[in-house]
Design a protein around this motif. Sequence first.
Motif, PDB file in Angstrom:
ATOM      1  N   ALA A  82      26.321  -0.325 -22.035  1.00 18.36           N
ATOM      2  CA  ALA A  82      26.701  -0.026 -20.365  1.00 18.36           C
ATOM      3  C   ALA A  82      25.748   0.446 -19.801  1.00 18.36           C
ATOM      4  O   ALA A  82      25.960   1.296 -18.859  1.00 18.36           O
ATOM      5  CB  ALA A  82      27.914   0.726 -20.348  1.00 18.36           C
ATOM      6  N   LEU A  83      24.488   0.020 -20.043  1.00 18.71           N
ATOM      7  CA  LEU A  83      23.173   0.509 -19.236  1.00 18.71           C
ATOM      8  C   LEU A  83      22.486  -0.656 -18.654  1.00 18.71           C
ATOM      9  O   LEU A  83      22.620  -1.928 -19.323  1.00 18.71           O
ATOM     10  CB  LEU A  83      22.201   0.984 -20.274  1.00 18.71           C
ATOM     11  CG  LEU A  83      22.786   2.364 -20.737  1.00 18.71           C
ATOM     12  CD1 LEU A  83      21.392   2.602 -21.892  1.00 18.71           C
ATOM     13  CD2 LEU A  83      23.108   3.484 -20.265  1.00 18.71           C
ATOM     14  N   LYS A  84      21.988  -0.538 -17.521  1.00 17.32           N
ATOM     15  CA  LYS A  84      21.415  -1.517 -16.709  1.00 17.32           C
ATOM     16  C   LYS A  84      19.957  -1.584 -16.928  1.00 17.32           C
ATOM     17  O   LYS A  84      19.150  -0.350 -16.580  1.00 17.32           O
ATOM     18  CB  LYS A  84      21.732  -1.532 -14.954  1.00 17.32           C
ATOM     19  CG  LYS A  84      23.145  -1.863 -14.954  1.00 17.32           C
ATOM     20  CD  LYS A  84      23.481  -3.317 -15.257  1.00 17.32           C
ATOM     21  CE  LYS A  84      25.090  -3.516 -15.132  1.00 17.32           C
ATOM     22  NZ  LYS A  84      25.242  -5.033 -15.677  1.00 17.32           N
ATOM     23  N   ALA A  86      17.592  -2.478 -15.217  1.00 18.71           N
ATOM     24  CA  ALA A  86      16.629  -2.637 -14.095  1.00 18.71           C
ATOM     25  C   ALA A  86      16.654  -1.075 -13.493  1.00 18.71           C
ATOM     26  O   ALA A  86      15.798  -0.602 -12.603  1.00 18.71           O
ATOM     27  CB  ALA A  86      17.099  -3.486 -12.993  1.00 18.71           C
ATOM     28  N   LEU A  87      17.607  -0.488 -13.822  1.00 15.38           N
ATOM     29  CA  LEU A  87      17.757   0.942 -13.095  1.00 15.38           C
ATOM     30  C   LEU A  87      17.115   2.102 -14.250  1.00 15.38           C
ATOM     31  O   LEU A  87      17.139   1.702 -15.470  1.00 15.38           O
ATOM     32  CB  LEU A  87      19.464   1.432 -13.133  1.00 15.38           C
ATOM     33  CG  LEU A  87      20.136   0.475 -12.026  1.00 15.38           C
ATOM     34  CD1 LEU A  87      21.519   0.855 -12.088  1.00 15.38           C
ATOM     35  CD2 LEU A  87      19.421   0.323 -10.681  1.00 15.38           C
ATOM     36  N   GLU A  91      19.142   6.841 -12.798  1.00 14.45           N
ATOM     37  CA  GLU A  91      20.273   6.049 -11.762  1.00 14.45           C
ATOM     38  C   GLU A  91      21.342   5.552 -12.497  1.00 14.45           C
ATOM     39  O   GLU A  91      22.525   5.516 -11.992  1.00 14.45           O
ATOM     40  CB  GLU A  91      19.539   4.940 -11.341  1.00 14.45           C
ATOM     41  CG  GLU A  91      18.382   4.996 -10.328  1.00 14.45           C
ATOM     42  CD  GLU A  91      17.486   4.041  -9.805  1.00 14.45           C
ATOM     43  OE1 GLU A  91      16.951   4.334  -8.512  1.00 14.45           O
ATOM     44  OE2 GLU A  91      17.294   3.293 -10.622  1.00 14.45           O
ATOM     45  N   PHE A  95      24.955   6.691 -11.596  1.00 12.81           N
ATOM     46  CA  PHE A  95      26.162   5.700 -11.469  1.00 12.81           C
ATOM     47  C   PHE A  95      27.419   5.892 -12.180  1.00 12.81           C
ATOM     48  O   PHE A  95      28.392   6.012 -11.334  1.00 12.81           O
ATOM     49  CB  PHE A  95      25.552   4.371 -11.626  1.00 12.81           C
ATOM     50  CG  PHE A  95      26.804   3.313 -11.660  1.00 12.81           C
ATOM     51  CD1 PHE A  95      27.511   2.806 -10.452  1.00 12.81           C
ATOM     52  CD2 PHE A  95      27.132   2.718 -12.901  1.00 12.81           C
ATOM     53  CE1 PHE A  95      28.471   2.190 -10.373  1.00 12.81           C
ATOM     54  CE2 PHE A  95      28.257   2.007 -12.770  1.00 12.81           C
ATOM     55  CZ  PHE A  95      28.734   1.597 -11.627  1.00 12.81           C
ATOM     56  N   TRP A  96      27.418   6.107 -13.354  1.00  9.79           N
ATOM     57  CA  TRP A  96      28.619   6.443 -14.189  1.00  9.79           C
ATOM     58  C   TRP A  96      29.451   7.637 -13.521  1.00  9.79           C
ATOM     59  O   TRP A  96      30.477   7.612 -13.521  1.00  9.79           O
ATOM     60  CB  TRP A  96      28.446   6.350 -15.672  1.00  9.79           C
ATOM     61  CG  TRP A  96      28.340   4.804 -16.155  1.00  9.79           C
ATOM     62  CD1 TRP A  96      27.044   4.269 -16.767  1.00  9.79           C
ATOM     63  CD2 TRP A  96      29.081   3.625 -15.963  1.00  9.79           C
ATOM     64  NE1 TRP A  96      27.050   3.031 -16.888  1.00  9.79           N
ATOM     65  CE2 TRP A  96      28.373   2.605 -16.375  1.00  9.79           C
ATOM     66  CE3 TRP A  96      30.397   3.644 -15.602  1.00  9.79           C
ATOM     67  CZ2 TRP A  96      29.125   1.412 -16.577  1.00  9.79           C
ATOM     68  CZ3 TRP A  96      30.963   2.313 -15.454  1.00  9.79           C
ATOM     69  CH2 TRP A  96      30.279   1.212 -16.041  1.00  9.79           C
TER      70      TRP A  96
END
Lengths: 200, 222
Positions: A82-84, A86-87, A91, A95-96
């Motif tokens: 569950a990691l992006k 691009a971030l 970040e 977010f989480w």
Amino acid sequence: MRLSGQGLTCVRGGREVFSGLDFEAASGDVVAVVGRNGSGKTSLLRLIAGLLIPAGGRIVLDGGDAEMTLPEQCHYLGHRDALKPALSVAENLSFWADFLGGERCGAAESLATVGLDHATDLPAAFLSAGQRRRLSLARLLTVRRPVWLLDEPTNALDVAGQDLFGGLMRDHLARGGLIIAATHTALGIAARELRIGGMA
Amino acid sequence: MTALAALIRRDIRIALRVGGGALIGVLFFLTVVVLMPFAVGPDLALLSRLGPAILWLGALLASLLTLDRLFMADHEDGSLDLITMSRTPLELACAAKALAHWLAAGLPLIVATPVLGLLLNLDMAATGAVALTLLAGTPALTFTGMIGAALAVTLHRGGLLMAVLVLPLSIPVLIFGVAASQAAITGPLSFGAPFSILCALSLVSLIVGPFAAAASLKHGLD
């Protein structure tokens, strides 16, 4: 706090994965779900997390927060992190923390605990598999939830990472949490076995 | 509220970074519109008559281009699981994601419209009318497209299936969008009637879209 399941039946793709499964875990317990591949370890965790709907039976949490549903009190650490990409590391974590809300402790401390404080501004795309897993663990530390559902949590972690993770689990249990983990390997902590799908 | 704001902020940030979809959509819009004069020929009167329709088609295709990733990316990296489990109702989370997508991918199209209007021999008033109809109509495209994006996750098929599902749903928006622009430019119909219907379509999709998408995602839990 006590989490229990009675007579759980899981059907996926028209095939019965398991049926009549009972389990029970109280505060301070670790339940290691074991069984061969395809026996339904992940399915059991996803049933508890509310991501699958049981074909029969029920899951009850006694003594939790009455205002929240069971999934809202669970952390689910699945195969996917569950990691992006691009971030940045910071970040992703913030977010989480903002999205999941609730009681929390500092993101910076959590990153220091899992050994990622030197990489806070690095995009997650550049993290190794082990570092990604460490960042997911930081999510569990930043947002406090009593039930941890862990799917092969030690995958990709090095020996030091596994030791660190063992310590984190002990801290969680000491705070009155409970852990249900699907695993093939030793968790590095005393655990009660829940075998599903017959003998391995 | 914090949760939704965080979700919107994250999605916009990802869309604007390298590899995000926002810039790609605008470039695609630009390419489609620039190609048209070459296909239609150098008849300026014909171009300005077709202008609104070309801009609308370009915007429709460009907004579809990035929409199929709306839920697919979150599904693939496991974020969707955590979003489903969270305290935030899935309907609101869907609405927040669609809003973020519109802000990052829809709004730039509208900003680019005046520049592209020049290429199609549209005067200031006509360009303004098209931009206004796009502003009123593109939310409908995003919020109905979201239903297709959710179905694409449920059915484990992306891309083309989504276009086939969503394009028919966009027909009313296209009809009234182009009709309102034409009415403003050439008449004789009034601008108000088709424009009101366009706004109504957007408002209905703002409500129906999130519920339909969330229902589809819940049904597809796996």
